[in-house]
Structure formats: C-alpha cells, structure tokens
Design a protein around this motif. Structure first.
Motif, PDB file in Angstrom:
ATOM      1  N   GLY A 508       0.780  -1.233   0.000  1.00  0.00           N
ATOM      2  CA  GLY A 508       0.000   0.000   0.000  1.00  0.00           C
ATOM      3  C   GLY A 508       0.803   1.269   0.000  1.00  0.00           C
ATOM      4  N   LYS A 509       2.129   1.184   0.098  1.00  0.00           N
ATOM      5  CA  LYS A 509       2.960   2.393   0.133  1.00  0.00           C
ATOM      6  C   LYS A 509       3.519   2.701  -1.250  1.00  0.00           C
ATOM      7  N   GLU A 510       3.338   3.930  -1.665  1.00  0.00           N
ATOM      8  CA  GLU A 510       3.832   4.390  -2.963  1.00  0.00           C
ATOM      9  C   GLU A 510       5.342   4.569  -2.902  1.00  0.00           C
ATOM     10  N   LEU A 511       6.058   4.007  -3.883  1.00  0.00           N
ATOM     11  CA  LEU A 511       7.518   4.049  -3.880  1.00  0.00           C
ATOM     12  C   LEU A 511       8.049   4.925  -5.011  1.00  0.00           C
ATOM     13  N   GLU A 512       9.239   5.423  -4.811  1.00  0.00           N
ATOM     14  CA  GLU A 512       9.920   6.158  -5.880  1.00  0.00           C
ATOM     15  C   GLU A 512      10.155   5.196  -7.036  1.00  0.00           C
ATOM     16  N   THR A 513       9.598   5.542  -8.196  1.00  0.00           N
ATOM     17  CA  THR A 513       9.554   4.606  -9.329  1.00  0.00           C
ATOM     18  C   THR A 513      10.335   5.157 -10.513  1.00  0.00           C
ATOM     19  N   THR A 514      11.083   4.295 -11.174  1.00  0.00           N
ATOM     20  CA  THR A 514      11.825   4.651 -12.384  1.00  0.00           C
ATOM     21  C   THR A 514      11.230   3.913 -13.569  1.00  0.00           C
ATOM     22  N   TRP A 515      10.880   4.666 -14.613  1.00  0.00           N
ATOM     23  CA  TRP A 515      10.335   4.072 -15.839  1.00  0.00           C
ATOM     24  C   TRP A 515      11.493   3.680 -16.752  1.00  0.00           C
ATOM     25  N   HIS A 516      11.488   2.439 -17.222  1.00  0.00           N
ATOM     26  CA  HIS A 516      12.511   1.973 -18.163  1.00  0.00           C
ATOM     27  C   HIS A 516      11.921   1.743 -19.549  1.00  0.00           C
ATOM     28  N   SER A 517      10.743   1.166 -19.607  1.00  0.00           N
ATOM     29  CA  SER A 517      10.066   0.903 -20.878  1.00  0.00           C
ATOM     30  C   SER A 517       8.601   0.640 -20.575  1.00  0.00           C
ATOM     31  N   GLU A 518       7.837   0.434 -21.619  1.00  0.00           N
ATOM     32  CA  GLU A 518       6.419   0.129 -21.414  1.00  0.00           C
ATOM     33  C   GLU A 518       6.212  -1.215 -20.741  1.00  0.00           C
ATOM     34  N   GLU A 519       7.270  -2.025 -20.679  1.00  0.00           N
ATOM     35  CA  GLU A 519       7.182  -3.351 -20.057  1.00  0.00           C
ATOM     36  C   GLU A 519       7.926  -3.444 -18.735  1.00  0.00           C
ATOM     37  N   THR A 520       8.726  -2.438 -18.401  1.00  0.00           N
ATOM     38  CA  THR A 520       9.581  -2.556 -17.214  1.00  0.00           C
ATOM     39  C   THR A 520       9.653  -1.253 -16.435  1.00  0.00           C
ATOM     40  N   ILE A 521       9.419  -1.346 -15.118  1.00  0.00           N
ATOM     41  CA  ILE A 521       9.652  -0.238 -14.201  1.00  0.00           C
ATOM     42  C   ILE A 521      10.346  -0.798 -12.963  1.00  0.00           C
ATOM     43  N   SER A 522      10.990   0.062 -12.213  1.00  0.00           N
ATOM     44  CA  SER A 522      11.662  -0.393 -10.995  1.00  0.00           C
ATOM     45  C   SER A 522      11.412   0.607  -9.878  1.00  0.00           C
ATOM     46  N   ALA A 523      11.637   0.154  -8.652  1.00  0.00           N
ATOM     47  CA  ALA A 523      11.419   1.013  -7.501  1.00  0.00           C
ATOM     48  C   ALA A 523      12.377   0.632  -6.389  1.00  0.00           C
ATOM     49  N   VAL A 524      12.712   1.607  -5.575  1.00  0.00           N
ATOM     50  CA  VAL A 524      13.567   1.393  -4.415  1.00  0.00           C
ATOM     51  C   VAL A 524      12.679   0.980  -3.245  1.00  0.00           C
ATOM     52  N   LEU A 525      12.994  -0.173  -2.662  1.00  0.00           N
ATOM     53  CA  LEU A 525      12.206  -0.732  -1.563  1.00  0.00           C
ATOM     54  C   LEU A 525      12.927  -0.471  -0.243  1.00  0.00           C
ATOM     55  N   PRO A 526      12.408   0.424   0.576  1.00  0.00           N
ATOM     56  CA  PRO A 526      13.074   0.701   1.853  1.00  0.00           C
ATOM     57  C   PRO A 526      12.985  -0.500   2.800  1.00  0.00           C
ATOM     58  N   LYS A 527      13.963  -0.612   3.655  1.00  0.00           N
ATOM     59  CA  LYS A 527      14.061  -1.790   4.511  1.00  0.00           C
ATOM     60  C   LYS A 527      12.901  -1.897   5.501  1.00  0.00           C
ATOM     61  N   GLU A 528      12.277  -0.749   5.851  1.00  0.00           N
ATOM     62  CA  GLU A 528      11.204  -0.813   6.831  1.00  0.00           C
ATOM     63  C   GLU A 528       9.967  -1.542   6.316  1.00  0.00           C
ATOM     64  N   LEU A 529       9.927  -1.817   5.000  1.00  0.00           N
ATOM     65  CA  LEU A 529       8.782  -2.541   4.461  1.00  0.00           C
ATOM     66  C   LEU A 529       8.894  -4.050   4.662  1.00  0.00           C
ATOM     67  N   GLN A 530       9.920  -4.489   5.355  1.00  0.00           N
ATOM     68  CA  GLN A 530      10.057  -5.921   5.631  1.00  0.00           C
ATOM     69  C   GLN A 530       9.211  -6.342   6.838  1.00  0.00           C
ATOM     70  N   SER A 531       8.087  -5.670   7.009  1.00  0.00           N
ATOM     71  CA  SER A 531       7.243  -5.998   8.159  1.00  0.00           C
ATOM     72  C   SER A 531       6.674  -7.401   8.061  1.00  0.00           C
ATOM     73  N   ASN A 532       6.476  -7.869   6.808  1.00  0.00           N
ATOM     74  CA  ASN A 532       6.007  -9.238   6.611  1.00  0.00           C
ATOM     75  C   ASN A 532       7.215 -10.101   6.289  1.00  0.00           C
ATOM     76  N   PRO A 533       7.585 -11.025   7.149  1.00  0.00           N
ATOM     77  CA  PRO A 533       8.812 -11.789   6.930  1.00  0.00           C
ATOM     78  C   PRO A 533       8.712 -12.796   5.791  1.00  0.00           C
ATOM     79  N   GLU A 534       7.523 -13.045   5.281  1.00  0.00           N
ATOM     80  CA  GLU A 534       7.371 -14.093   4.266  1.00  0.00           C
ATOM     81  C   GLU A 534       7.116 -13.536   2.869  1.00  0.00           C
ATOM     82  N   GLN A 535       6.283 -12.498   2.740  1.00  0.00           N
ATOM     83  CA  GLN A 535       5.985 -11.977   1.410  1.00  0.00           C
ATOM     84  C   GLN A 535       5.519 -10.532   1.477  1.00  0.00           C
TER      85      GLN A 535
END
Length: 563
Positions: A508-535
C-alpha cells in the motif's frame, strides 16, 4: 458500354498518384527540390473491402496554422510541406474558430457535438460549464453504429474535466498524459509523433471500424527561443529579431505537426481499411501579448484591422482519405458544422440534430460573433432554431442522452415554436446535474497529497476505459527478495503497459519509481517494508498529479528469502 466501377476506382487511384508526385517533390518556399517521402494511396480495393465502414480519425493539431502566409518573410524551408501538398489534391480550406490563442476545449466542443460557442457566454469553457450530463457527439453517434470510439490527449486527464466530458460524449476509451511515456517529450510537451503512434495502435487493436479523436500538445504556447532542442527553420525579413525568433520557434513546432500528418498519411495509405483523416488547427498561436509578432510582421495593424476576424480566427482544415476519388471541396465553415460534413462523407447516418446542421450549413456555413452579423449578412432568425435546440440539449430538456420528443439523441425541442426570447449572451446556461457519486479510486497513501472530491473520476459505464485499463504484473525480481543488511533494495517489475503515471506500491505504500520501458519499471524498496517476513504485496497504480488513482493492477505476492 458498361464500365466496372471498381476498375474506374483503380484507374482514378493511379491517376491521383501521378498527380501527387510533382506536388510532393517541392518542399515549398525557400526549399530545395528534395522528395518528401509520402505515399499517394494506390491500394486496390475489392467491393467487399469497400463495404466496410471507414475509420474516421479526427486530429485537432494544437495551434496549427500556416506562417508562410505572412508577406515579406523568407523561410529557409517550408515548415509544413506535407500539408501544402495534400491541400492541393484533397478537400481543404478554413474554419472560423471561436477562439484565438487558447480555449482548445471550446473548439473540441463544437467539432464533436455540433453545438456552437456563439450561443454561450464569450468567456465560457463549455466543458466546465455546459457539459454536465450525457451529450450526443460523433463518438456516440458512431459508437451506436458499431465503431470503437477513442479519445487521445497528451495532457492531464483532469484538465477541463476531460475524463468526465469524454465519457458523457460516448467515448469508450480515453488515453491521457498519464499513459504516455516520459521519453516521448519534444520540448516541454509530448511530441506529436507519440500521438500519431497511439492513433495507429488503436486502429490495429480493434477488430472493426474506429472513430478516434486526438489532440496534440507539441506546438502549444510558449514559443520562446530554445523551446526545442533543434530549430531547422530560419526566417529572414525586415522585422525585429525578437519577433523572428518567436516565429521560428512556432514554425519548428508546426513542422512537427506536419511530420505527424505525414506519419498518419503514410501508414493509412498502406492500410487495407477505408480511412478518413481530418486534420485541423484549433486556433492561431498566441505569439506574445498584444499580437506582438503579428503586428511587427505587418500581418495585422491592430485589432482595428478591417480583416482582423478572418486573419486571426481562420484556421486550416484538411480532409484526406485512402479510398475515395472525386472532386475536392473548398471548405469555409464553422467548426460546429464539421461533424455533419464528416458523417455525410463517411456515408453514415447521423441524428436529427446533425441532419439539421448539415442543412443549415448549406445556407449559413459560417457563424461569426454577433457584431459581424450585419457585415457578413447573417440573418439572426435563421439561427434562432439552432440556438433553441442547443439550449435544449445543454439544459438536459430531453432524456439522459439529450434526446427530445423524437427519441433521437441530440435534444430535439418539443413540437411547436421554440422559445428563443432573450439572448444567451445575456443569460448563462449552466445546468447543474445532481452530484455524481465517484467510482474512481482516490489515492490516499504515500507521499502525494490525497485527491480532492473534485478530482475523483466518475464512470457512467463499465465500458469506459482510462488508458490501457489495468496494468499487468508478470514478474517481480529478484525473487525471492533478500535485502540482507542493506538499507534498501531495488525491485524490477515486468509486465505492462507502463507509462509515466505508473507507480510501484508495496503493501500500500507508494515508492519512488523509475520508468525503463512500457514493459519494465523499478522502484527502491526501503528496509522498513520488511514488516512481513514471508511476502510483500506488490501493485502498480496509475496515478495522476492530483493523486487520483486511474487504474491499478492485481496484487503480486513477492516472496522474501528465508534467513
């Protein structure tokens, strides 16, 4: 002797190609004689192919106008050679725009609905004040006949309430700025080539005939020097350098519009689908305050110029097609009469309203501001039924779609003499429908400010699609994700179709996103989002600058590495 009509069409097509060649070899004033690589349509059609309903593509080209008509200037090359070549062979002419320098939505309003800004207050934006319920348009008329109706605008979906207006007009899809790519800019706006690409994509996507209305932004104001990376048009004349620099920038943008026209003509010249392409300018460019460039170049002396109205409000229009032959028409009409002309050309039935407009346009093809009625021999009584009918449509006097007593969408007034007392220039017709319940999705998490109620997109039909619908996530890598001791990690999302509005969200948290192509984007995942240890729950949302969620993918579950 009986001659086969199909043979005649083929012979006419070949003759047209021969006639077009010399026209397309000259790039116009001040140019060399290099060939412009544009095709004349020479397709051979079967009777079955010609029975298919033609695609109808209408392109409103932002501020498109012919700067070479300014006397006393020398252009290093013709900025719009394709338009100049085609207008010699195909139906073309001018329309008397209700706008100068801006107000594109009002020209759209006239072209799509047949309604006239002459019957609304001069400073109104019709999309914001008058279209508060379903109003019949070319999109609706052709959509009811099996067409796929698509609107394309490389600007914010919320601007001029465009999303709601296009839905009320009967479009089934609206592709706005948020669904374009960040590498498609030419100067400060999305390039015209990107709009042409989407027009072509949409006619490929559908299995039947298409109605596409598209407008452009590349040549939108401003026109200051260095707006574009390269300027390939130089202009000389006895004019201050500052004025020439502005005009050169405008001419470069017009060249981009002309290249778009070429792109479309070349594609549909090869496509075995009957296609009509309407290409026009919405208004003259605002070349700085107080008509600075127009005055410095002596195009006009002032607002008191005796030809001020035609010089500053006539815009070019061209109607090309890949399957019909015959004499060209020389048009001089108001934009509100363009839709009935298109329907007749395509041999498609309209409504009682468009039939009325087609008939009226034969007697009164141009409707100027009222102060010009006497000089242009306009009979107000001739226009009174038009004004009354439009009032009926915009006030919702008919059914939900604007139908009147005839049951035909378009707002036919009740039988009897319509009440036309009182000028609409003295009254403001601004119908207020009951507040709509928004079914659009409002962004409420992340770093952006949450959307206000006014930015919520309302959908009347499940058939109305923003952009390309739900984004699709096919994979997220690395998987499983192992952040380890690092403060953050980068995840790559593969799928599509991703545009500049696509944002990766995790839990549910919006991340800083980088557009690479119409098929690929990436985002930086901060460590605090590891609240769920499984997924983690990964989602792609399409979010506009107001924070409104226009579309969202299904949640993709990303496994975390076991430690």
């Amino acid at each position: 002797m009986r001659v086969n009509k199909l043979v005649l069409r083929r012979l006419a097509g070949l003759l047209l190609a021969v006639l077009m060649l010399p026209l397309l070899r000259s790039a116009g004033p001040g140019s060399d004689t290099s060939v412009i690589p544009i095709m004349a349509p020479t397709l051979e059609w079967t009777e079955e192919e010609l029975r298919r309903d033609p695609n109808v593509i209408v392109v409103l080209s932002e501020a498109f106008w012919d700067p070479t008509q300014i006397a006393g200037l020398q252009f290093s090359r013709d900025p719009i050679p394709v338009y100049h070549a085609l207008q010699k062979v195909y139906t073309s002419g001018t329309m008397l725009s209700p706008q100068y320098g801006g107000g594109t939505a009002n020209v759209e309003f006239e072209v799509l609905t047949g309604n006239s800004m002459r019957f609304l207050p001069e400073d109104d934006i019709a999309y914001e004040t008058a279209v508060k319920h379903n109003v019949d348009s070319l999109a609706g008329i052709l959509g009811r006949q099996g067409y796929t109706s698509t609107a394309i605008t490389p600007f914010h979906n919320w601007y001029f309430d465009s999303t709601n207006v296009y839905r009320r007009f009967g479009f089934s899809r609206y592709i706005s700025l948020e669904f374009f790519n960040p590498d498609e800019y030419v100067g400060p706006y999305i390039g015209d080539h990107a709009v042409a690409r989407r027009i072509i994509e949409e006619t490929r996507r559908s299995g039947g005939s298409d109605f596409i209305f598209a407008n452009t932004m590349e040549n939108h104001y401003h026109y200051w020097p260095n707006k574009f990376k390269n300027n390939t048009v130089q202009i000389k004349g006895k004019v201050p350098g500052a004025a020439l620099a502005i005009l050169e920038t405008y001419a470069q943008g017009a060249s981009g519009a002309d290249a778009m026209l070429q792109q479309l003509v070349e594609h549909y010249s090869r496509l075995k689908e009957p296609t009509i392409l309407v290409f026009f300018g919405d208004h003259l460019p605002q070349l700085e305050k107080d008509y600075y460039v127009y005055r410095e170049t002596k195009y006009i002396e002032s607002e008191n110029d005796p030809d001020f109205l035609p010089k500053m409000y006539n815009v070019p229009v061209l109607i090309w097609n890949n399957y019909m032959t015959g004499p060209k028409d020389n048009l001089y009409i108001s934009p509100s009469f363009l839709s009935p002309y298109i329907l007749q050309l395509a041999k498609k039935p309209g409504s009682a309203y468009t039939d009325y407009l087609a008939d009226l346009s034969q007697r009164t093809p141009v409707i100027p501001p009222r102060k010009y009625y006497e000089a242009m021999q306009i009979n107000p009584a001739e226009l009174a039924p038009y004004e009354a009918w439009q009032r009926s449509i915009l006030t919702g006097a008919g059914a939900d779609s604007g139908a009147g007593s005839s049951g035909v969408p378009g707002g036919v007034p009740d039988s009897g003499s319509p009440d036309v007392s009182g000028s609409v220039y003295e009254k403001v017709y601004r119908p207020h429908a009951p507040a709509e319940v928004g079914t659009g999705l409002k962004h409420q998490t992340g770093g952006r400010t949450g959307a206000s109620e006014s930015s919520t997109v309302t959908h009347a039909s499940a058939n109305f699609i923003l952009g390309y619908g739900e984004p699709v996530i096919e994979s997220v890598s690395p998987s499983p994700l192992d952040i380890g001791e690092s403060a953050a990690a980068t995840i790559t999302v593969t799928g599509g179709r991703f545009g500049m509005g696509s944002v990766v969200c995790v839990n549910g948290k919006e991340l800083e996103t980088t557009w690479h192509s119409e098929e690929t984007i990436s985002a930086v995942l901060p460590k605090e989002l590891q609240s769920n240890p499984e997924q983690l729950g990964v989602e792609v949302r399409v979010i506009d600058e107001k924070g409104t969620i226009l579309a969202r993918s299904k949640t993709f579950l990303l496994s975390m590495a076991q430690r």
